[in-house]
Design a protein around this motif. Structure first.
Motif, PDB file in Angstrom:
ATOM      1  N   ASP A  89      -0.474   5.775  -0.442  1.00  0.00           N
ATOM      2  CA  ASP A  89      -1.380   4.976   0.387  1.00  0.00           C
ATOM      3  C   ASP A  89      -0.924   4.956   1.841  1.00  0.00           C
ATOM      4  O   ASP A  89      -0.026   5.698   2.236  1.00  0.00           O
ATOM      5  CB  ASP A  89      -1.474   3.560  -0.186  1.00  0.00           C
ATOM      6  CG  ASP A  89      -2.829   2.909   0.088  1.00  0.00           C
ATOM      7  OD1 ASP A  89      -3.560   3.409   0.945  1.00  0.00           O
ATOM      8  OD2 ASP A  89      -3.132   1.886  -0.561  1.00  0.00           O
TER       9      ASP A  89
ATOM     10  N   TYR B  12      -2.693  -1.633  -6.466  1.00  0.00           N
ATOM     11  CA  TYR B  12      -1.995  -1.352  -5.202  1.00  0.00           C
ATOM     12  C   TYR B  12      -0.535  -1.782  -5.366  1.00  0.00           C
ATOM     13  O   TYR B  12      -0.250  -2.954  -5.584  1.00  0.00           O
ATOM     14  CB  TYR B  12      -2.638  -2.106  -4.049  1.00  0.00           C
ATOM     15  CG  TYR B  12      -4.056  -1.672  -3.749  1.00  0.00           C
ATOM     16  CD1 TYR B  12      -4.316  -0.641  -2.859  1.00  0.00           C
ATOM     17  CD2 TYR B  12      -5.130  -2.300  -4.376  1.00  0.00           C
ATOM     18  CE1 TYR B  12      -5.616  -0.243  -2.584  1.00  0.00           C
ATOM     19  CE2 TYR B  12      -6.436  -1.905  -4.110  1.00  0.00           C
ATOM     20  CZ  TYR B  12      -6.659  -0.876  -3.214  1.00  0.00           C
ATOM     21  OH  TYR B  12      -7.954  -0.492  -2.953  1.00  0.00           O
TER      22      TYR B  12
ATOM     23  N   ASN C  39       0.824  -1.216   0.000  1.00  0.00           N
ATOM     24  CA  ASN C  39       0.000   0.000   0.000  1.00  0.00           C
ATOM     25  C   ASN C  39       0.849   1.253   0.000  1.00  0.00           C
ATOM     26  O   ASN C  39       0.598   2.193   0.757  1.00  0.00           O
ATOM     27  CB  ASN C  39      -0.933   0.010   1.217  1.00  0.00           C
ATOM     28  CG  ASN C  39      -1.913  -1.141   1.226  1.00  0.00           C
ATOM     29  OD1 ASN C  39      -1.728  -2.118   1.950  1.00  0.00           O
ATOM     30  ND2 ASN C  39      -2.949  -1.044   0.416  1.00  0.00           N
TER      31      ASN C  39
ATOM     32  N   ARG D   6       1.526   2.902  -3.088  1.00  0.00           N
ATOM     33  CA  ARG D   6       0.986   3.755  -4.146  1.00  0.00           C
ATOM     34  C   ARG D   6      -0.253   3.096  -4.753  1.00  0.00           C
ATOM     35  O   ARG D   6      -0.279   1.880  -4.966  1.00  0.00           O
ATOM     36  CB  ARG D   6       2.037   4.008  -5.221  1.00  0.00           C
ATOM     37  CG  ARG D   6       1.531   4.802  -6.414  1.00  0.00           C
ATOM     38  CD  ARG D   6       2.673   5.248  -7.324  1.00  0.00           C
ATOM     39  NE  ARG D   6       3.487   6.256  -6.656  1.00  0.00           N
ATOM     40  CZ  ARG D   6       4.804   6.188  -6.534  1.00  0.00           C
ATOM     41  NH1 ARG D   6       5.455   5.170  -7.041  1.00  0.00           N
ATOM     42  NH2 ARG D   6       5.472   7.151  -5.913  1.00  0.00           N
ATOM     43  N   GLN D   7      -1.263   3.913  -5.017  1.00  0.00           N
ATOM     44  CA  GLN D   7      -2.463   3.452  -5.706  1.00  0.00           C
ATOM     45  C   GLN D   7      -2.540   4.084  -7.094  1.00  0.00           C
ATOM     46  O   GLN D   7      -2.164   5.242  -7.275  1.00  0.00           O
ATOM     47  CB  GLN D   7      -3.724   3.829  -4.928  1.00  0.00           C
ATOM     48  CG  GLN D   7      -3.948   3.058  -3.647  1.00  0.00           C
ATOM     49  CD  GLN D   7      -5.287   3.396  -3.022  1.00  0.00           C
ATOM     50  OE1 GLN D   7      -6.156   3.998  -3.671  1.00  0.00           O
ATOM     51  NE2 GLN D   7      -5.470   3.025  -1.771  1.00  0.00           N
TER      52      GLN D   7
ATOM     53  N   SER E 117      -1.912   8.111  -6.282  1.00  0.00           N
ATOM     54  CA  SER E 117      -2.036   8.636  -4.913  1.00  0.00           C
ATOM     55  C   SER E 117      -1.224   7.746  -3.983  1.00  0.00           C
ATOM     56  O   SER E 117      -1.073   6.540  -4.228  1.00  0.00           O
ATOM     57  CB  SER E 117      -3.496   8.682  -4.459  1.00  0.00           C
ATOM     58  OG  SER E 117      -4.059   7.376  -4.439  1.00  0.00           O
TER      59      SER E 117
ATOM     60  N   THR F  28      -8.264  -0.824  -9.375  1.00  0.00           N
ATOM     61  CA  THR F  28      -7.273  -0.135  -8.541  1.00  0.00           C
ATOM     62  C   THR F  28      -6.040  -1.010  -8.427  1.00  0.00           C
ATOM     63  O   THR F  28      -6.134  -2.186  -8.054  1.00  0.00           O
ATOM     64  CB  THR F  28      -7.822   0.163  -7.136  1.00  0.00           C
ATOM     65  OG1 THR F  28      -9.017   0.938  -7.249  1.00  0.00           O
ATOM     66  CG2 THR F  28      -6.807   0.945  -6.323  1.00  0.00           C
TER      67      THR F  28
END
Length: 245
Positions: A172, A51, A32, A34-35, A170, A49
């Protein structure tokens, strides 16, 4: 402050360092960091998504908890420089933290169980509690810097990726865990430094990092004797010869 006993500050520092180490391990293992959100305009399909972690990559559909693609060999093909740096930085930070915890534990055990006067034959080779805690604090501070710098870089690198491609990236939860762990390491180092600064005013050699000389050497030095005392214990019998007239 009870410097000659195991103090609450050193125990709290050890617990804080252990918690920070646990956070580093969790941040390193969780996928987790980077998404990447991939949207579709087809009503028959779901958004995806991706991960991205340091070692594995997981792809999920929206509303699902199972990974459609679970890539366990992602660590060999990482194409993002910030994550590649973290693959080296986090293990080094964890090893440094383990070493600092070991020194901190030695310092507490030394304070609790060792005699107040070290062996005079080994005094030049011993490191007392203050030295252990001082070096441990430096290692905690080093581990904080090694962990914090690349973790903050992930945040700025996400902004660069969004500008270069599309705003689908984004950071994480692992980023927050790593930064919080770095804060715990910094707090631990500050606690140990404060403990040392409060205790170093005690008489040498108990609270200095290294023994500059063997303790109690000067207490056994003989006092200089006076000229009278040097000869008072010696009797000299000088024969006197007289000549008869």
């Amino acid at each position: 402050m009870g410097c000659r006993d195991v103090h609450a500050a050193t125990v709290l520092a050890f617990l804080s360092g252990t918690a920070a180490l646990s956070g580093l391990i969790a941040a390193a293992l969780l996928p987790n960091w980077r998404q990447m959100r991939l949207f579709t305009y087809n009503k028959n399909e779901k958004n995806v998504t991706v991960y991205t972690g340091l070692w594995i990559k997981c792809v999920r559909f929206d509303g699902s908890k199972d990974c459609v693609i679970y890539d366990t060999e992602w660590y060999t093909a990482v194409d993002q420089l910030d994550l590649r740096v973290l693959q080296f930085a986090l293990p080094i930070s964890m090893l440094t933290t383990v070493l600092a915890l070991f020194l901190c534990l030695i310092g507490m055990c030394n304070t609790a169980f060792i005699t107040t006067v070290p062996n005079i034959k080994q005094a030049r080779c011993l490191i007392n509690s203050a030295g252990c805690h001082l070096v441990a604090g430096l290692f905690f501070l080093l581990a904080c810097v090694i962990c914090l710098t690349p973790s903050i870089w992930v945040i700025f690198h996400n902004q660069e990726l969004n500008k270069k491609y599309e705003p689908v990236f984004s950071f994480d939860i692992s980023v927050f865990i790593a930064i919080a762990s770095a804060g715990g390491l910094l707090f631990t180092a500050i606690l140990l430094f404060l403990w040392y600064c409060a205790c170093k005013t005690l008489p040498s050699p108990f609270w200095q990092p290294l023994y500059p000389h063997a303790p109690s050497v000067h207490s056994y030095a003989s006092q200089p004797y006076s000229a009278r005392s040097r000869h008072s214990a010696i009797e000299i019998d000088i024969p006197v010869v007289t000549h008869a007239s």
